[in-house]
Every structure is written in structure tokens, then in C-alpha cells.
Design an enzyme around this catalytic site. Structure first.
Site, PDB file in Angstrom:
ATOM      1  N   GLY A  36       0.842  -1.207   0.000  1.00 15.61           N
ATOM      2  CA  GLY A  36       0.000   0.000   0.000  1.00 15.61           C
ATOM      3  C   GLY A  36       0.871   1.249   0.000  1.00 15.61           C
ATOM      4  N   HIS A  37       1.893   1.252   0.885  1.00 20.02           N
ATOM      5  CA  HIS A  37       2.831   2.384   0.905  1.00 20.02           C
ATOM      6  C   HIS A  37       3.599   2.465  -0.409  1.00 20.02           C
ATOM      7  CE1 HIS A  37       2.694   1.201   5.322  1.00 20.02           C
ATOM      8  NE2 HIS A  37       2.368   2.480   5.400  1.00 20.02           N
ATOM      9  N   GLN A  61      -1.045  10.630  17.695  1.00 20.30           N
ATOM     10  CA  GLN A  61      -2.279  10.097  17.118  1.00 20.30           C
ATOM     11  C   GLN A  61      -2.659   8.745  17.713  1.00 20.30           C
ATOM     12  OE1 GLN A  61      -0.413  10.181  13.105  1.00 20.30           O
ATOM     13  NE2 GLN A  61      -1.567   8.307  12.748  1.00 20.30           N
ATOM     14  N   SER A 188      -2.314  -3.542   5.742  1.00 18.74           N
ATOM     15  CA  SER A 188      -2.146  -2.647   6.882  1.00 18.74           C
ATOM     16  C   SER A 188      -0.946  -3.124   7.677  1.00 18.74           C
ATOM     17  CB  SER A 188      -3.388  -2.708   7.774  1.00 18.74           C
ATOM     18  OG  SER A 188      -3.102  -2.179   9.051  1.00 18.74           O
ATOM     19  N   SER A 189      -0.203  -2.181   8.230  1.00 17.82           N
ATOM     20  CA  SER A 189       0.922  -2.576   9.076  1.00 17.82           C
ATOM     21  C   SER A 189       0.423  -3.417  10.245  1.00 17.82           C
ATOM     22  CB  SER A 189       1.650  -1.335   9.593  1.00 17.82           C
ATOM     23  OG  SER A 189       2.034  -0.520   8.499  1.00 17.82           O
ATOM     24  N   ARG A 190      -0.816  -3.185  10.658  1.00 15.11           N
ATOM     25  CA  ARG A 190      -1.367  -3.917  11.809  1.00 15.11           C
ATOM     26  C   ARG A 190      -1.752  -5.352  11.461  1.00 15.11           C
ATOM     27  NH1 ARG A 190      -3.229   1.566  13.078  1.00 15.11           N
ATOM     28  NH2 ARG A 190      -2.311   2.150  15.080  1.00 15.11           N
TER      29      ARG A 190
HETATM   30  P1  AMP Z   1       0.548   4.563   7.717  1.00 11.35           P
HETATM   31  O1  AMP Z   1       1.988   4.206   7.627  1.00 11.35           O
HETATM   32  O2  AMP Z   1      -0.338   3.457   8.159  1.00 11.35           O
HETATM   33  O3  AMP Z   1       0.322   5.865   8.449  1.00 11.35           O
HETATM   34  O4  AMP Z   1       0.101   4.847   6.227  1.00 11.35           O
HETATM   35  C1  AMP Z   1       0.772   5.780   5.424  1.00 11.35           C
HETATM   36  C2  AMP Z   1      -0.059   6.055   4.197  1.00 11.35           C
HETATM   37  O5  AMP Z   1      -0.263   4.838   3.483  1.00 11.35           O
HETATM   38  C3  AMP Z   1      -1.448   6.609   4.528  1.00 11.35           C
HETATM   39  O6  AMP Z   1      -1.785   7.625   3.603  1.00 11.35           O
HETATM   40  C4  AMP Z   1      -2.330   5.408   4.361  1.00 11.35           C
HETATM   41  O7  AMP Z   1      -3.656   5.743   4.004  1.00 11.35           O
HETATM   42  C5  AMP Z   1      -1.637   4.686   3.228  1.00 11.35           C
HETATM   43  N1  AMP Z   1      -2.013   3.271   3.205  1.00 11.35           N
HETATM   44  C6  AMP Z   1      -1.970   2.395   4.245  1.00 11.35           C
HETATM   45  N2  AMP Z   1      -2.436   1.189   3.865  1.00 11.35           N
HETATM   46  C7  AMP Z   1      -2.792   1.309   2.561  1.00 11.35           C
HETATM   47  C8  AMP Z   1      -3.338   0.417   1.598  1.00 11.35           C
HETATM   48  N3  AMP Z   1      -3.626  -0.848   1.891  1.00 11.35           N
HETATM   49  N4  AMP Z   1      -3.570   0.898   0.353  1.00 11.35           N
HETATM   50  C9  AMP Z   1      -3.282   2.176   0.045  1.00 11.35           C
HETATM   51  N5  AMP Z   1      -2.752   3.064   0.897  1.00 11.35           N
HETATM   52  C10 AMP Z   1      -2.510   2.647   2.140  1.00 11.35           C
END
Ligand code: AMP
Length: 285
Positions: A36-37, A61, A188-190
Site C-alpha cells: 500500500g505504501h 495520534q 495494513s501494518s497492523r
Molecule cells: P501509515 O503508515 O499506516 O500511516 O500509512 C501511510 C499512508 O499509506 C497513509 O496515507 C495510508 O492511508 C496509506 N495506506 C496504508 N495502507 C494502505 C493500503 N492498503 N492501500 C493504500 N494506501 C494505504
């Protein structure tokens, strides 16, 4: 790829690029990178001359009972992945660089932050205040032409667009589609917290969204019908959601019917992981 840790270093690195008229793209992340990233980085790489990725697990956050300490961190792996995607600058500040002693300012977006994830009984509007404050700071630090966010965090993307509009921040916000595993689970990282059995249950979220889309495709546009179709899938997977709601994709007001661009959003705790997912019904995402 250059790694910068301070705002001054970041600005020094970007100033000549900006003077040379080169466009700058910023991809804010909390690391633990997945596809995703990487999709956001690729989009930035295609569109911008200089790509900056920030890597900062933003403590403000996270709520007191959330997973700040457990949040997966591996800077070396993230740096290698970022470099492979052609990132020019990795900005990985320490918490004290972002929040020095005496830090006293919060940027809040009032309207759309009190529902869904921001409802007081959930993460609360403080979660989004943490997001909007750090995003304002990152936009001021890097002054990008474009900043990239994921539709996976639909409410966050909407709140950031709102913030940028309200404060006249000179940046274009681009929201990229949600990247999923082959079986539909939104990355998701989670997801790293999920056992194999929990991961199977977690598929209930994306399947609920697909069932709602099928309901809409069959011409059933009432909230009751759409939500019932989604809920049946959640039930089948043994998932009791924190919320499953249909809202206007423009301002998150409640929607009685799929009418134009309508957001169906879901959140659920699955094992240790709090997962969210969403789809836009009756319009384009
Ligand atoms: P995070 O590291 O979770 O804060 O995410 C960083 C960015 O990556 C944020 O803009 C999220 O919306 C995006 N992001 C996280 N997971 C996905 C995904 N599965 N598809 C697209 N973008 C994502």
C-alpha cells in the site's frame, strides 16, 4: 537515497531542488512498509521530480490504550524498500525533533473528525488532531507540491483535504486506491498482529464491503439493505464491528441511501489488531 533527521537538513536538501523548479512529492508514512505504501511511492515517483518519504510513528495520534509501543518498526527494511522505489529523501526524525520541549500547538479540523473513528467512544477526535497537527508540520517542513495518502484511511484523507482547503496550504492532495492482498484483505501494518485464524476472520471486512457493492449493483440502494448485506458477511466471519456506517463521501454526514458518492466504512477489532476498511458506493473512489 539521502536520509535526513532534522527539519534543517530536510530544508537544506530540498531548497536547491525547489530553486531549480523541480516538483516535490511527499509520502507520509509510519513505516512498516507494505505494498500500500509502495503504491503511493510509485505514484509519487511517476509524477514528481523529487520524492520525499517521511517515516515517523507519530505518538500524538495514538490513544493511551493503543499500540504505540508495539507498533512495528524496522527502519533499515523501510529504508531499503524506499530506496528500491526510487525515493530521493527519507525524512526520519526523532520525536523530539517534531515535538521539541514546550511544543504547545494543535491543529484541529472540527466537523468530520467526531464520527466513525473519531467518535468519542472510539479513537476520539484527539486521534485526528494528532494526525492533522503532524501532517500540517510535515507539509510545512517539506513544502511539497503534491502529498500522497491512501483511500484505505478514507476519513483521514477527507480530513486532510479539509485541513488543506481551510488553511490554504499550497499543496495538492492525491488519494490513491486501497491496495489489497489477493484474497481481498486491505494491507495494513497492523495485519502483522494477526494469527492465521484471525487473518481468516479479518476477511469478513472486505467481504462485507463486496456484498454491499453487489447489493447496490442489484439496485438496492437503501441503507438498510446495503448494511444488512454487509452485516451478514461480518456475522458469518464472527465479527462484531465497532462500526459499519454509510455516510456521504463529501462530508461524512449520515446517508439513508446510496446517493452519489457514498462511503461505507467498517472498523473491527480482530485479535490484537484494530482493522478498518471502506468502499465508495454509487460513485468513483
Ligand atoms: P501509515 O503508515 O499506516 O500511516 O500509512 C501511510 C499512508 O499509506 C497513509 O496515507 C495510508 O492511508 C496509506 N495506506 C496504508 N495502507 C494502505 C493500503 N492498503 N492501500 C493504500 N494506501 C494505504
Amino acid at each position: 537515497m539521502k536520509i535526513t533527521r532534522t527539519v534543517a537538513e530536510l530544508r537544506d536538501a530540498l531548497a536547491p531542488e525547489r530553486r531549480a523548479g523541480r516538483s516535490i512529492g511527499l509520502v507520509p508514512t509510519m513505516g512498516s512498509l507494505h505494498e500500500g505504501h509502495l503504491a503511493l511511492l510509485r505514484r509519487a515517483r511517476e509524477a514528481c521530480d523529487v520524492v520525499v518519504m517521511s517515516l515517523f510513528v507519530n505518538p500524538t495520534q495514538f490513544g493511551p490504550s493503543e499500540d504505540l509501543d508495539a507498533y512495528p518498526r524496522d527502519e533499515q527494511r523501510d529504508a531499503a524498500l524506499a530506496e528500491d522505489e526510487g525515493v530521493d529523501l527519507l525524512f526520519a526524525p526523532a520525536a523530539e525533533e517534531v515535538y521539541p520541549p514546550g511544543f504547545a500547538t494543535t491543529v484541529t479540523v472540527a466537523g468530520p473528525t467526531g464520527v466513525l473513528d473519531g467518535a468519542p467512544e472510539r479513537r476520539g477526535p484527539e486521534h485526528f488532531a494528532g494526525v492533522t497537527t503532524v501532517v500540517t508540520k510535515l507539509l510545512n517542513m517539506a513544502s511539497p507540491d503534491v502529498a500522497y495518502f491512501g483511500q484505505k484511511d478514507a476519513q483521514q484523507a477527507l480530513v486532510i483535504r479539509w485541513l488543506v482547503r481551510d488553511l490554504d496550504i499550497p499543496v495538492r492532495i492525491e488519494v490513491c486506491p486501497t491496495v489489497r492482498d489477493a484474497d481481498g484483505l486491505a494491507l495494513s501494518s497492523r495485519n502483522a498482529y494477526l494469527s492465521p485464524a484471525e487473518r481468516e476472520r479479518a476477511l469478513g471486512l472486505s467481504r462485507a464491503l463486496r456484498a454491499a457493492e453487489a447489493e447496490v449493483a442489484a439496485g438496492h440502494l437503501d441503507a438498510a439493505a446495503v448494511l444488512a448485506a454487509a452485516r451478514a458477511q461480518l456475522d458469518q466471519h464472527g465479527i462484531d464491528p465497532e462500526y459499519l456506517e454509510l455516510r456521504s463521501a463529501a462530508d461524512l454526514s449520515p446517508a439513508e441511501r446510496v446517493n452519489g458518492s457514498t462511503l461505507l466504512a467498517v472498523a473491527a477489532q480482530v485479535g490484537r489488531a484494530r482493522l478498518i476498511d471502506n468502499t465508495i458506493l454509487g460513485g468513483t473512489s
